[in-house]
Design a protein around this motif. Structure first.
Motif, PDB file in Angstrom:
ATOM      1  N   GLY A  14       0.799  -1.221   0.000  1.00  9.22           N
ATOM      2  CA  GLY A  14       0.000   0.000   0.000  1.00  9.22           C
ATOM      3  C   GLY A  14       0.830   1.269   0.000  1.00  9.22           C
ATOM      4  O   GLY A  14       0.294   2.357   0.233  1.00  9.22           O
ATOM      5  N   GLY A  15       2.106   1.171  -0.277  1.00  9.12           N
ATOM      6  CA  GLY A  15       2.970   2.345  -0.263  1.00  9.12           C
ATOM      7  C   GLY A  15       2.589   3.390  -1.290  1.00  9.12           C
ATOM      8  O   GLY A  15       2.683   4.591  -1.034  1.00  9.12           O
ATOM      9  N   ARG A  16       2.151   2.945  -2.456  1.00 10.88           N
ATOM     10  CA  ARG A  16       1.744   3.898  -3.495  1.00 10.88           C
ATOM     11  C   ARG A  16       0.514   4.691  -3.047  1.00 10.88           C
ATOM     12  O   ARG A  16       0.461   5.907  -3.198  1.00 10.88           O
ATOM     13  CB  ARG A  16       1.456   3.142  -4.783  1.00 10.88           C
ATOM     14  N   GLU A  17      -0.466   3.995  -2.477  1.00 10.24           N
ATOM     15  CA  GLU A  17      -1.658   4.678  -1.968  1.00 10.24           C
ATOM     16  C   GLU A  17      -1.291   5.636  -0.847  1.00 10.24           C
ATOM     17  O   GLU A  17      -1.798   6.764  -0.787  1.00 10.24           O
ATOM     18  CB  GLU A  17      -2.685   3.658  -1.467  1.00 10.24           C
ATOM     19  N   SER A 128      -1.425 -10.031   4.163  1.00  4.05           N
ATOM     20  CA  SER A 128      -1.974  -8.693   3.933  1.00  4.05           C
ATOM     21  C   SER A 128      -1.662  -8.199   2.523  1.00  4.05           C
ATOM     22  O   SER A 128      -2.500  -7.577   1.872  1.00  4.05           O
ATOM     23  CB  SER A 128      -1.411  -7.720   4.979  1.00  4.05           C
ATOM     24  N   LYS A 129      -0.463  -8.497   2.038  1.00  6.56           N
ATOM     25  CA  LYS A 129      -0.068  -8.047   0.701  1.00  6.56           C
ATOM     26  C   LYS A 129      -0.869  -8.754  -0.384  1.00  6.56           C
ATOM     27  O   LYS A 129      -1.291  -8.123  -1.357  1.00  6.56           O
ATOM     28  CB  LYS A 129       1.436  -8.244   0.496  1.00  6.56           C
ATOM     29  N   THR A 183       1.902  -1.988   7.421  1.00  9.31           N
ATOM     30  CA  THR A 183       0.503  -1.799   7.049  1.00  9.31           C
ATOM     31  C   THR A 183      -0.320  -3.079   7.157  1.00  9.31           C
ATOM     32  O   THR A 183      -1.438  -3.144   6.651  1.00  9.31           O
ATOM     33  CB  THR A 183       0.397  -1.258   5.613  1.00  9.31           C
ATOM     34  N   THR A 184       0.222  -4.097   7.814  1.00  9.25           N
ATOM     35  CA  THR A 184      -0.506  -5.345   7.987  1.00  9.25           C
ATOM     36  C   THR A 184      -1.824  -5.097   8.720  1.00  9.25           C
ATOM     37  O   THR A 184      -1.841  -4.563   9.834  1.00  9.25           O
ATOM     38  CB  THR A 184       0.329  -6.355   8.787  1.00  9.25           C
ATOM     39  N   ASN A 185      -2.929  -5.438   8.076  1.00 12.26           N
ATOM     40  CA  ASN A 185      -4.263  -5.367   8.683  1.00 12.26           C
ATOM     41  C   ASN A 185      -4.661  -3.965   9.124  1.00 12.26           C
ATOM     42  O   ASN A 185      -5.444  -3.802  10.070  1.00 12.26           O
ATOM     43  CB  ASN A 185      -4.366  -6.326   9.874  1.00 12.26           C
ATOM     44  N   ILE A 186      -4.122  -2.928   8.477  1.00 16.93           N
ATOM     45  CA  ILE A 186      -4.566  -1.578   8.794  1.00 16.93           C
ATOM     46  C   ILE A 186      -5.001  -0.871   7.516  1.00 16.93           C
ATOM     47  O   ILE A 186      -4.609  -1.243   6.408  1.00 16.93           O
ATOM     48  CB  ILE A 186      -3.471  -0.740   9.493  1.00 16.93           C
ATOM     49  N   SER A 187      -5.821   0.145   7.677  1.00 24.13           N
ATOM     50  CA  SER A 187      -6.320   0.922   6.548  1.00 24.13           C
ATOM     51  C   SER A 187      -5.349   2.051   6.228  1.00 24.13           C
ATOM     52  O   SER A 187      -5.033   2.870   7.092  1.00 24.13           O
ATOM     53  CB  SER A 187      -7.702   1.499   6.882  1.00 24.13           C
TER      54      SER A 187
END
Length: 210
Positions: A14-17, A128-129, A183-187
């Protein structure tokens, strides 16, 4: 000096987001795929080909010194790769000098070290990924679990090799970054405002950029 945030990330983390949302929160420019498009325009090479070069370890082996002209053999492929890498360095510096910005990938944390960027590394566990990849892309949704995990590992391996070649450092090593975010399991949507507040309160307004 302009304020620069660089985002390095594992594939599917989620790094791009996060980079895009951070740029919105900080009211600054966001750069990602635009970098590839501009390099392709300047070098007159296809975008897919430029992307392939940037995501793979170069075939030639010589140290890249930022700001120093490359000298390589007459091999045409080697020449094209060297041109792309040099143009990437030139472009990143131009963007850093132009305005405050968030830059995703491209070894920007290292190439722009003279600009004192705030360096973020984003990572997550494999479950998560894979879940995030399936939500984001049709191609990933059609893969088996084994195929998708293999793809994630391959992309991250290429990123690590490329980063190591350019920088001589270990990709993802915590000492190379100012902030590492799991970012595991987080928004991403929910956590980004907190990171933005931290940057505005402790980084944006201190002596780092004075």
């Amino acid at each position: 000096m302009n304020k620069i945030v660089t985002i390095s990330r594992e594939f599917g983390s989620g790094g791009r987001e996060m980079g895009r949302r951070l740029a919105e929160e900080l009211s600054c420019v966001y750069y990602d795929q635009e970098i590839i498009s501009e390099i392709a325009r300047r070098t007159k090479l296809a975008e897919d080909y430029v992307q392939q070069i940037i995501e793979s370890k170069p075939a030639f082996s010589f140290p890249i010194n930022i700001g120093v002209t490359f000298q390589i053999s007459s091999n045409e492929l080697g020449k094209q790769k060297a041109i792309v890498f040099q143009e990437q360095c030139n472009l990143l510096k131009e963007l850093a000098e132009k305005s405050d910005c968030v830059i995703v990938g491209r070894c920007a944390d290292y190439i722009l070290s003279d600009y004192n960027p705030y360096r973020i590394f984003v990572y997550a566990n494999m479950e998560s990924k894979t879940e995030r990849c399936r939500r984001k892309g049709k191609q990933d949704r059609e893969m088996s679990e084994k195929e998708l995990k293999r793809r994630i590992l391959e992309v991250d391996k290429r990123r690590a090799e490329y980063y190591g070649f350019i920088t001589g450092q270990s990709w993802g090593r915590k000492h190379n970054y100012d902030l590492c975010v799991n970012t595991t399991n987080i928004s991403i949507k929910e956590v980004t405002p907190y990171i933005s507040q931290m940057l505005m309160g402790t980084i944006w307004n201190n002596e780092r950029y004075n």
